[in-house]
Design an enzyme around this catalytic site. Sequence first.
Site, PDB file in Angstrom:
ATOM      1  CG  ASP A  10      -1.465   6.269  -9.928  1.00 50.73           C
ATOM      2  OD1 ASP A  10      -1.893   7.067 -11.267  1.00 50.73           O
ATOM      3  OD2 ASP A  10      -0.880   5.932  -9.259  1.00 50.73           O
ATOM      4  CB  SER A  11      -5.617   4.370 -10.417  1.00 49.26           C
ATOM      5  OG  SER A  11      -4.127   3.765 -10.187  1.00 49.26           O
ATOM      6  CB  CYS A  73      -2.823   7.636 -13.851  1.00 47.71           C
ATOM      7  SG  CYS A  73      -3.919   6.554 -14.265  1.00 47.71           S
ATOM      8  CD  GLU A 153      -3.383   0.191  -5.528  1.00 48.85           C
ATOM      9  OE1 GLU A 153      -3.578   0.314  -4.020  1.00 48.85           O
ATOM     10  OE2 GLU A 153      -2.225   2.003  -6.038  1.00 48.85           O
ATOM     11  CB  CYS A 185       1.323   0.800 -15.061  1.00 46.54           C
ATOM     12  SG  CYS A 185       0.487   0.578 -13.981  1.00 46.54           S
ATOM     13  CG  HIS A 187       0.593   0.711  -9.874  1.00 45.29           C
ATOM     14  ND1 HIS A 187      -0.255   2.015 -10.721  1.00 45.29           N
ATOM     15  CD2 HIS A 187       0.212   0.208  -8.081  1.00 45.29           C
ATOM     16  CE1 HIS A 187      -1.413   2.007  -9.407  1.00 45.29           C
ATOM     17  NE2 HIS A 187      -1.017   1.357  -8.293  1.00 45.29           N
TER      18      HIS A 187
HETATM   19  N1  DGL Z   1      -0.690   3.481 -12.042  1.00 49.06           N
HETATM   20  C1  DGL Z   1      -1.924   4.079 -13.293  1.00 49.06           C
HETATM   21  C2  DGL Z   1      -1.294   3.708 -15.139  1.00 49.06           C
HETATM   22  O1  DGL Z   1      -0.258   4.558 -14.699  1.00 49.06           O
HETATM   23  C3  DGL Z   1      -3.147   2.638 -12.710  1.00 49.06           C
HETATM   24  C4  DGL Z   1      -3.054   1.354 -12.966  1.00 49.06           C
HETATM   25  C5  DGL Z   1      -4.593   1.065 -12.755  1.00 49.06           C
HETATM   26  O2  DGL Z   1      -5.435   1.157 -11.829  1.00 49.06           O
HETATM   27  O3  DGL Z   1      -4.616   0.185 -13.073  1.00 49.06           O
HETATM   28  O4  DGL Z   1      -1.406   3.477 -15.230  1.00 49.06           O
END
Ligand code: DGL
Length: 297
Positions: A10-11, A73, A153, A185, A187
């Site tokens: 993931d990011s 992600c 984050e 997402c 997150h």
């Molecule tokens: N967690 C990621 C997603 O599911 C990336 C979120 C990001 O870095 O903007 O899209």
Amino acid sequence: MEQIKIGMFDSGVGGLSVAREFFRQLPDLPLVYLADSAHVPYGDRSPEELVELGDAIVRRLRHEGAGWIVAACNTSSAVSLPILRKRYPEVPIIGMIEPGARAAVAATRNGRIGLLATQVTVRSGAYVEAIRRIAPEAVVVSQAAPLLVPLVEAGRLHDRETQVVLESYLEPLLNAQVDTVLLGCTHYPFLLPTFRRIVGGDISLVDPAASVIAELRSRLGRESAGSSSNGVSEGWAPPSTNSGAAKLTSLSPDRLRLLTTGDARRLAAAVHLLLGRPAPAVEQVELPVSSPSASRV
Ligand code: DGL
């Protein structure tokens, strides 16, 4: 059966919500998780950057011995995955979009689904297409939520500001009478208690993670009670695999290898906070990419 190693990326820390589900459903498989924290957020990056970053990550995870990869992600899954699958046909890559769409369609009763995701995921239309392929009559109302990733984050899961920001993103979806909100997402599942407080008890909140890992498990040929052959999970609720929960208390380096392009200590702290377990040692790695790193988070 030879031990298969799974790579996941993931990011940043968002994909840990998928890793958490991985530990529940596949408690015996080793996982290599790469957090590309030097380049977070992905949600406003160009397709070229996402492909370059995804390509470098796939190579790194292959180098680590990963035979299968989970793109934990949604942004990468929506944009770069079709290209990466063509470039690396020898490595199966599981994405978020199809399993997430199936879980949302399974959850909705009135056919009105709200999608909360990054700008790139919303703009890609990938979820709308995937949902319509399964349920052509479904109405999808999309909302980009750029402020949420930086808040997660930063570990600000229970802040007043986080709640206010989330309320503003959910309002248009609730006004559109959706009965299901798809957490598009990785997150966002870490904000589930705040989501629930805002939407009340009648709205289904769909975290694709259970469906994604059910698909991985099914494709690995490890069918077991609770998963169906097409990978549809029972809504967002995690399957009750007690043995998995028990093993979660002892995350050893053989079981979980953690890599980050950012700060190793920050990732270790995030794992402890988000998974509720001390992290094994984290290795800092560099990706050979020209995409600029971001100090935006
Ligand atoms: N967690 C990621 C997603 O599911 C990336 C979120 C990001 O870095 O903007 O899209």
